[in-house]
Scaffold this active site. Structure first.
Site, PDB file in Angstrom:
ATOM      1  N   HIS A  47      42.134  57.926  57.357  1.00 13.77           N
ATOM      2  CA  HIS A  47      41.591  59.255  57.083  1.00 13.77           C
ATOM      3  C   HIS A  47      41.895  60.129  58.291  1.00 13.77           C
ATOM      4  CE1 HIS A  47      38.741  62.144  55.301  1.00 13.77           C
ATOM      5  NE2 HIS A  47      38.447  62.428  56.554  1.00 13.77           N
ATOM      6  N   ASP A 103      41.269  62.104  44.762  1.00 18.91           N
ATOM      7  CA  ASP A 103      40.101  61.967  45.643  1.00 18.91           C
ATOM      8  C   ASP A 103      38.812  62.265  44.869  1.00 18.91           C
ATOM      9  OD1 ASP A 103      39.122  63.137  48.982  1.00 18.91           O
ATOM     10  OD2 ASP A 103      38.793  61.264  47.917  1.00 18.91           O
TER      11      ASP A 103
END
Lengths: 427, 323
Positions: free
Chosen positions: A180, A307
């Site tokens: 991330h 996502d």
């Protein structure tokens, strides 16, 4: 022989009409231009109405918190199929930690425990125990259990010395690391918006967008040293894509993805504290949005993933700082891609669709028999790239309606989804 | 008995600090010396050894906990007729804040014949050797070297295989925490000097990045690494390594790297198993294999350890006499 034929279909970017025949075994038997011959073994005929044929999508970042309830798999499949997605991979979360081989095994058994035609659900194992960045998780055993890679969800808390060892351990088992891109001491759960004038006026706690480039620089330096499989996303800033572009130019084999909201929206979507637009990473400024589009067009960004994070209204009906992050984005993924990338920026459909089919499958080593070719599985979709419509979350298949896109005018939708040759969604 | 005129100045003769310092003929000398002691003790000639260095003193300076190495040096010293003084950290001045060097110099001023040192910091034996007034034997300095361990491993193999000619064609695999292991380092250096092929098998988090530059073949897969191996040296996995950032769990380590029957079958048939001890049964080695009479050389290693330490002390004391 229960064969199906879908007539009047077009390949992406092509005008000629053709047809596809699906065998009784759920595999693609014939795929060609022109008019079909008479065939007694065909029992079902579907008129493709000039729509576009594509292999069905693989959404490589969704959050599925559990599959425990009797109808979980059914409901998730309904939602995924509505988005043209027949295959998805879930990231670890607080509710679904996946930081142990037993948990990965349990999750995947639940996903596979059916004779029905449901979506193929995969998962990543956590990179570290409880996703805290300090203790390694069982990469070897999780890989054997079926984890597609290692991911700590929407933060990477590992310090540089830990991340160095994480990469070495990943290399040991040829595992894929999914990182991330936010530097965790600058941007975290307390920093709820990118540091912009609007954020200043709204009085929210912010972090500068440079957090992405900082983290990517650190990550890439270590990936270069160790030489392991590395993927980062969602990428959201110009500084971030510049680093990726340069690293790829230097010959580094890494991949990145972005989510549709980062090329469709900028931080102004937050408006007057609209919590549906509270995302992680947070929405960026307009220049960053433009940079993401440029990076998609020039191939710097390889993959698009939704996502998708389903959230009950209760989690969003809170002051902005306290609201949960995430949006329900599976059903709006394709429409946003067609509207903006193809409609506005003229990206060829074939190249666009590869970002949610071949590219993510190739990365996660799921490409075998999963592309449009005779003999492969008929997980296919029919797409309408012309019809204009308005997003209305009320009619979402997703039980969670957390989207900031209500009222947006888009173009393009999934018309039909087939899994193993069986029609599983018709819109 | 010669008395040094200035016993407070640093000893400038031979020490045993590392395998790195030794030539291949030094190594073979020590091994042959040890095998001679082994033969003598097994044929009842040990009485002659018991007086060889009567009246001399040995100080064991161990600031890291140890059972086998400490006791092995103690017994070796006593077999040679020496007075042995054991100095460990509990209740010692080191607990009161004295540095290892000051402790050693204090002991050195009491004129021991030999000082054996084990310390957690790499290079500490070397430091002491520059300052104390007697020969120093390194019994393990952090992750650096443990020369008598490698020498006893080598002597054990020489004994079992029957001499240098047979050794040349052996394939040895060292498995476990290479990164933190002084036993691995000393062994790798020793076998390289003798021209014998060595492999290391470990996960990447337990190997230095530059391990391949030490002249060993590097494997992260036991099946591939153990193929054609004659001798498997298992290293102990320290508990502290588990559940941190080096390894996730004993279960994962044992599954991929623990020596069980299945993995043993990847090696040459009849391959022998060694372990410097202490063993973590069920972590790096299956319990049954550790006890296999015909495969495990662990007991021989322990007995040979005493012989090797006697040989090393004998060589150093003889050299000191001449110095």
């Amino acid at each position: 022989m229960n064969k199906t034929i879908i007539t009047n279909i077009r390949m992406p970017d092509k005008q000629a009409l053709g047809y596809v025949v699906i065998g009784g075994d759920g595999k693609i038997e014939k795929l060609t231009d022109g008019l079909p011959q008479k065939d007694e073994t065909i029992t079902t005929t579907i008129d493709g109405e000039g729509h576009i044929l594509s292999f069905a999508f693989f959404d490589m970042r969704v959050t599925i918190n559990n599959l425990v309830e009797v109808d979980s798999l059914y409901r998730w499949s309904q939602l995924l199929f509505a988005g043209g997605v027949t295959e998805a991979s879930s990231v670890p979360s607080d509710k679904n930690p996946l930081d142990d081989a037993k948990l990965v095994r349990a999750f995947l058994s639940m996903a596979n425990n059916t004779t029905e035609t449901y979506a193929d659900i995969h998962c990543y194992g956590a990179m570290t125990k409880r996703r805290q960045g300090q203790e390694l998780a069982e990469y070897g055993l999780m890989g054997i259990a079926g984890a597609l890679g290692l991911c700590d969800g929407n933060h990477n808390l590992a310090t540089s010395d830990s991340f160095w060892r994480i990469l070495r351990y990943a290399k040991n088992f040829d595992s894929l690391i999914l990182a991330h891109p936010e530097e965790p001491t600058i941007s975290h759960s307390q920093t709820v918006m990118t540091d912009t004038l609007l954020a200043n006026r709204l009085g929210l706690t912010t972090a500068p967008a440079i957090t992405e480039a900082l983290q990517l620089q650190r990550d890439i330096a270590l990936v270069e040293l160790v030489g392991c499989r590395y993927h980062a996303g969602p990428i959201t800033t110009r500084a971030g894509v510049d680093i990726i572009r340069q690293a790829k130019k230097n010959g580094l084999h890494i991949s990145v993805d972005t989510a549709p909201h980062y090329f469709a929206l900028n931080e102004t979507a937050i408006g007057q504290y609209l919590t549906h637009a509270k995302l992680s990473p947070p929405l960026r400024c307009e220049d960053d949005r433009q940079a993401i589009i440029e990076a998609i067009l020039d191939g710097t960004i390889d993959i698009i993933a939704s996502d998708h994070k389903p959230l009950h209204d209760d989690k969003k009906r809170l002051p902005f700082a306290l609201a949960a992050v995430g949006m329900a984005s599976i059903e709006t993924m394709l429409p946003l891609m067609i509207t903006i990338l193809h409609g506005e920026y003229k990206m060829p459909l074939a190249k666009l669709l590869a970002m949610i089919t071949d590219k993510p499958r190739g990365l996660c080593r799921l490409l075998e028999h999963k592309s449009l070719a005779v003999g492969n599985i008929a997980d296919i979709v029919l797409l309408d790239d012309k019809t204009e419509w308005t997003i209305d979350s009320v009619v979402f298949h997703s039980p969670s309606k957390n989207t900031p896109l209500d009222g947006y005018k888009v173009r393009g939708r999934v018309v039909k989804t087939f899994k193993k040759g069986k029609l599983v969604f018709s819109g | 008995m010669r008395v040094d005129n200035d016993s407070y100045s640093p000893y400038e003769g031979r020490h045993l600090l590392s395998i790195e310092d030794l030539s291949s003929s030094d190594i073979i000398d020590i091994i042959n010396h040890s095998l001679q002691f082994w033969q003598d003790s097994h044929s009842g000639k040990s009485q002659q050894l018991f007086d060889k260095h009567r009246g001399k003193s040995l100080i064991n300076l161990f600031t890291e906990s140890s059972t086998r190495t400490h006791k092995s040096f103690e017994i070796a010293g006593k077999h040679l007729g020496m007075d042995v003084i054991n100095f460990s950290t509990d209740g010692s001045s080191i607990k009161k804040g004295e540095t290892i060097l000051d402790t050693a110099l204090t002991l050195s001023a009491m004129r021991p014949s030999l000082l054996v040192v084990r310390n957690a910091d790499a290079g500490s034996a070397h430091l002491l050797s520059l300052k104390v007034s007697c020969p120093v034997i390194n019994a393990g300095d952090g992750s650096h070297e443990h020369p008598t361990q490698a020498l006893l491993d080598a002597a054990t193999i020489f004994l079992k295989m029957g001499g240098m000619k047979k050794i040349k064609n052996l394939m040895i695999a060292i498995c476990g925490d290479i990164l933190h292991s002084r036993v691995a380092r000393s062994n790798i250096i020793l076998w390289k000097k003798l021209g014998v092929k060595v492999r290391v098998i470990a996960p990447l988090t337990l190997m230095p990045d530059t391990i391949d530059k030490m002249g060993v073949e590097v494997f992260t897969d036991m099946a591939k690494g153990l193929k054609d191996v004659d001798i498997i040296m298992m290293l102990r996995l320290q508990k502290e390594r588990m559940g941190g950032i080096f390894l996730p769990s004993p279960a994962e380590y044992y599954y991929f790297y623990g020596l069980d029957e299945k993995k043993l079958s990847f090696a040459k048939s009849g391959a022998l198993v060694m372990h410097p001890g202490p063993m973590n049964r069920g972590v790096e080695i299956d319990s049954a294999i550790a006890d296999m009479m015909d495969r495990s050389l662990v007991k021989t290693q322990i007995e040979m350890g005493v012989m090797v330490r006697m040989a090393v002390m004998d060589i150093l004391l003889t050299a000191k006499n001449k110095h």
